[in-house]
Scaffold this motif. Structure first.
Motif, PDB file in Angstrom:
ATOM      1  N   ARG A   3       0.634  -1.208   0.048  1.00 40.07           N
ATOM      2  CA  ARG A   3      -0.156   0.166  -0.248  1.00 40.07           C
ATOM      3  C   ARG A   3       0.479   0.837  -0.135  1.00 40.07           C
ATOM      4  O   ARG A   3       0.785   2.036  -0.683  1.00 40.07           O
ATOM      5  CB  ARG A   3      -0.713   0.094   1.369  1.00 40.07           C
ATOM      6  CG  ARG A   3      -1.558   0.635   1.225  1.00 40.07           C
ATOM      7  CD  ARG A   3      -3.227   0.880   2.271  1.00 40.07           C
ATOM      8  NE  ARG A   3      -3.626   1.885   2.043  1.00 40.07           N
ATOM      9  CZ  ARG A   3      -3.927   3.034   2.712  1.00 40.07           C
ATOM     10  NH1 ARG A   3      -3.550   3.298   3.790  1.00 40.07           N
ATOM     11  NH2 ARG A   3      -5.189   4.100   2.239  1.00 40.07           N
ATOM     12  N   ASP A   4       2.116   1.444   0.146  1.00 39.27           N
ATOM     13  CA  ASP A   4       2.707   1.861   0.971  1.00 39.27           C
ATOM     14  C   ASP A   4       3.257   2.301  -0.187  1.00 39.27           C
ATOM     15  O   ASP A   4       3.488   3.688  -1.195  1.00 39.27           O
ATOM     16  CB  ASP A   4       3.916   1.488   1.244  1.00 39.27           C
ATOM     17  CG  ASP A   4       3.660   2.040   3.421  1.00 39.27           C
ATOM     18  OD1 ASP A   4       2.491   2.397   3.672  1.00 39.27           O
ATOM     19  OD2 ASP A   4       5.034   1.221   3.688  1.00 39.27           O
ATOM     20  N   LEU A   6       1.382   3.697  -3.301  1.00 44.61           N
ATOM     21  CA  LEU A   6       1.123   4.488  -3.571  1.00 44.61           C
ATOM     22  C   LEU A   6       1.330   5.917  -2.555  1.00 44.61           C
ATOM     23  O   LEU A   6       1.159   7.216  -3.503  1.00 44.61           O
ATOM     24  CB  LEU A   6      -0.918   4.688  -3.191  1.00 44.61           C
ATOM     25  CG  LEU A   6      -1.491   3.475  -4.156  1.00 44.61           C
ATOM     26  CD1 LEU A   6      -2.864   3.202  -3.573  1.00 44.61           C
ATOM     27  CD2 LEU A   6      -1.415   3.464  -5.615  1.00 44.61           C
ATOM     28  N   TRP A   7       1.331   5.769  -1.786  1.00 43.71           N
ATOM     29  CA  TRP A   7       2.284   6.801  -0.498  1.00 43.71           C
ATOM     30  C   TRP A   7       3.495   7.318  -1.322  1.00 43.71           C
ATOM     31  O   TRP A   7       3.931   8.964  -1.382  1.00 43.71           O
ATOM     32  CB  TRP A   7       2.762   6.110   0.564  1.00 43.71           C
ATOM     33  CG  TRP A   7       2.700   7.688   1.460  1.00 43.71           C
ATOM     34  CD1 TRP A   7       2.185   8.942   2.444  1.00 43.71           C
ATOM     35  CD2 TRP A   7       4.547   7.952   1.547  1.00 43.71           C
ATOM     36  NE1 TRP A   7       3.189   8.956   3.164  1.00 43.71           N
ATOM     37  CE2 TRP A   7       4.246   8.929   2.633  1.00 43.71           C
ATOM     38  CE3 TRP A   7       5.287   7.653   1.863  1.00 43.71           C
ATOM     39  CZ2 TRP A   7       5.387   9.544   3.300  1.00 43.71           C
ATOM     40  CZ3 TRP A   7       6.500   7.492   1.862  1.00 43.71           C
ATOM     41  CH2 TRP A   7       6.049   9.097   2.583  1.00 43.71           C
ATOM     42  N   VAL A   8       4.294   6.160  -2.354  1.00 53.29           N
ATOM     43  CA  VAL A   8       5.460   6.761  -2.485  1.00 53.29           C
ATOM     44  C   VAL A   8       5.659   7.447  -3.752  1.00 53.29           C
ATOM     45  O   VAL A   8       5.884   8.695  -4.099  1.00 53.29           O
ATOM     46  CB  VAL A   8       6.453   5.684  -2.118  1.00 53.29           C
ATOM     47  CG1 VAL A   8       7.833   6.163  -3.789  1.00 53.29           C
ATOM     48  CG2 VAL A   8       7.034   4.825  -1.080  1.00 53.29           C
ATOM     49  N   SER A  10       2.929   9.297  -4.645  1.00 52.30           N
ATOM     50  CA  SER A  10       2.537  10.526  -4.852  1.00 52.30           C
ATOM     51  C   SER A  10       3.087  11.192  -3.818  1.00 52.30           C
ATOM     52  O   SER A  10       3.570  12.873  -4.433  1.00 52.30           O
ATOM     53  CB  SER A  10       0.931  10.549  -3.128  1.00 52.30           C
ATOM     54  OG  SER A  10       0.474  11.528  -2.876  1.00 52.30           O
ATOM     55  N   ARG A  11       4.097  11.229  -3.102  1.00 51.92           N
ATOM     56  CA  ARG A  11       4.830  11.896  -2.993  1.00 51.92           C
ATOM     57  C   ARG A  11       6.131  12.449  -3.351  1.00 51.92           C
ATOM     58  O   ARG A  11       6.602  13.506  -3.077  1.00 51.92           O
ATOM     59  CB  ARG A  11       5.785  11.843  -1.268  1.00 51.92           C
ATOM     60  CG  ARG A  11       4.555  11.365  -0.130  1.00 51.92           C
ATOM     61  CD  ARG A  11       3.933  12.644  -0.064  1.00 51.92           C
ATOM     62  NE  ARG A  11       2.741  11.992   1.322  1.00 51.92           N
ATOM     63  CZ  ARG A  11       1.793  12.299   0.930  1.00 51.92           C
ATOM     64  NH1 ARG A  11       1.478  12.362   0.078  1.00 51.92           N
ATOM     65  NH2 ARG A  11       0.675  11.953   1.672  1.00 51.92           N
ATOM     66  N   SER A  52      -2.191   9.674  -7.078  1.00 47.71           N
ATOM     67  CA  SER A  52      -1.469   8.453  -6.490  1.00 47.71           C
ATOM     68  C   SER A  52      -2.291   8.905  -4.787  1.00 47.71           C
ATOM     69  O   SER A  52      -2.728   8.069  -4.739  1.00 47.71           O
ATOM     70  CB  SER A  52      -0.447   8.390  -7.047  1.00 47.71           C
ATOM     71  OG  SER A  52       0.070   9.502  -6.221  1.00 47.71           O
ATOM     72  N   GLY A  53      -2.000  10.445  -4.561  1.00 51.67           N
ATOM     73  CA  GLY A  53      -1.874  10.644  -3.330  1.00 51.67           C
ATOM     74  C   GLY A  53      -3.632  10.338  -2.853  1.00 51.67           C
ATOM     75  O   GLY A  53      -4.317   9.709  -1.701  1.00 51.67           O
ATOM     76  N   PHE A  56      -4.768   7.027  -2.868  1.00 49.72           N
ATOM     77  CA  PHE A  56      -4.194   6.092  -1.542  1.00 49.72           C
ATOM     78  C   PHE A  56      -4.822   5.698   0.077  1.00 49.72           C
ATOM     79  O   PHE A  56      -4.528   5.466   1.086  1.00 49.72           O
ATOM     80  CB  PHE A  56      -2.930   7.159  -0.810  1.00 49.72           C
ATOM     81  CG  PHE A  56      -1.347   6.822   1.025  1.00 49.72           C
ATOM     82  CD1 PHE A  56      -1.603   5.893   0.692  1.00 49.72           C
ATOM     83  CD2 PHE A  56      -2.324   7.722   1.313  1.00 49.72           C
ATOM     84  CE1 PHE A  56      -0.775   4.480   1.461  1.00 49.72           C
ATOM     85  CE2 PHE A  56      -1.105   7.040   2.380  1.00 49.72           C
ATOM     86  CZ  PHE A  56      -0.502   5.855   3.106  1.00 49.72           C
ATOM     87  N   THR A  57      -5.769   6.514  -0.058  1.00 47.58           N
ATOM     88  CA  THR A  57      -6.543   7.636   0.284  1.00 47.58           C
ATOM     89  C   THR A  57      -7.971   6.754   0.979  1.00 47.58           C
ATOM     90  O   THR A  57      -8.213   6.864   2.203  1.00 47.58           O
ATOM     91  CB  THR A  57      -6.512   9.806   1.559  1.00 47.58           C
ATOM     92  OG1 THR A  57      -7.659   9.210   0.212  1.00 47.58           O
ATOM     93  CG2 THR A  57      -5.365  10.608   1.325  1.00 47.58           C
TER      94      THR A  57
END
Length: 124
Positions: A3-4, A6-8, A10-11, A52-53, A56-57
């Motif tokens: 799942r990370d 998507l976080w990566v 996004s950031r 992507s953020g 992620f949410t």
């Protein structure tokens, strides 16, 4: 861990996009690329970062939404690699390396997200 991704994604997109916007005046001569191209690159990165953020949410994600991200990332990666070759005669080595590096990184994210698409679509 999956799942990370998507976080990566996004950031990374948001950070690169913000840097492109903030440093366009300095990067343009350093890279040997036009300000307009750098603004387009910044906007694309921010767009991917926001999408992507947003994914992620989400508590639930449709598989189709993940596939859209993968296709967009793969398309952007290919575009960056084509741009690296196209602009090689006029860009500095740093500009070409940025384009090629971004293409490789975004392409790698696309490949990882494609492999994890089912998990990403069902994770909560």
């Amino acid at each position: 861990m999956t799942r990370d991704l998507l976080w990566v994604d996004s950031r990374a997109g948001l950070a690169v996009g913000a840097a492109m916007f903030a440093l366009t005046g300095w990067l343009s001569p350093f890279y040997g690329l036009s300000r307009e191209l750098l603004w387009i690159m910044g906007a694309a990165n921010v767009g991917y970062g926001l999408y992507s953020g947003w994914l992620f949410t989400r508590r639930r994600r449709k598989r189709r939404a993940i596939v859209v991200l993968v296709v967009a990332n793969a398309t952007w990666a290919l575009g960056c690699l084509v741009a690296a070759v196209y602009f090689a005669p006029v860009a500095t080595v740093f500009g070409v390396l940025h384009l090629a590096g971004e293409g490789l990184i975004v392409g790698s994210l696309a490949a990882l997200e494609w492999r994890a698409r089912d998990v990403l679509a069902t994770s909560s």
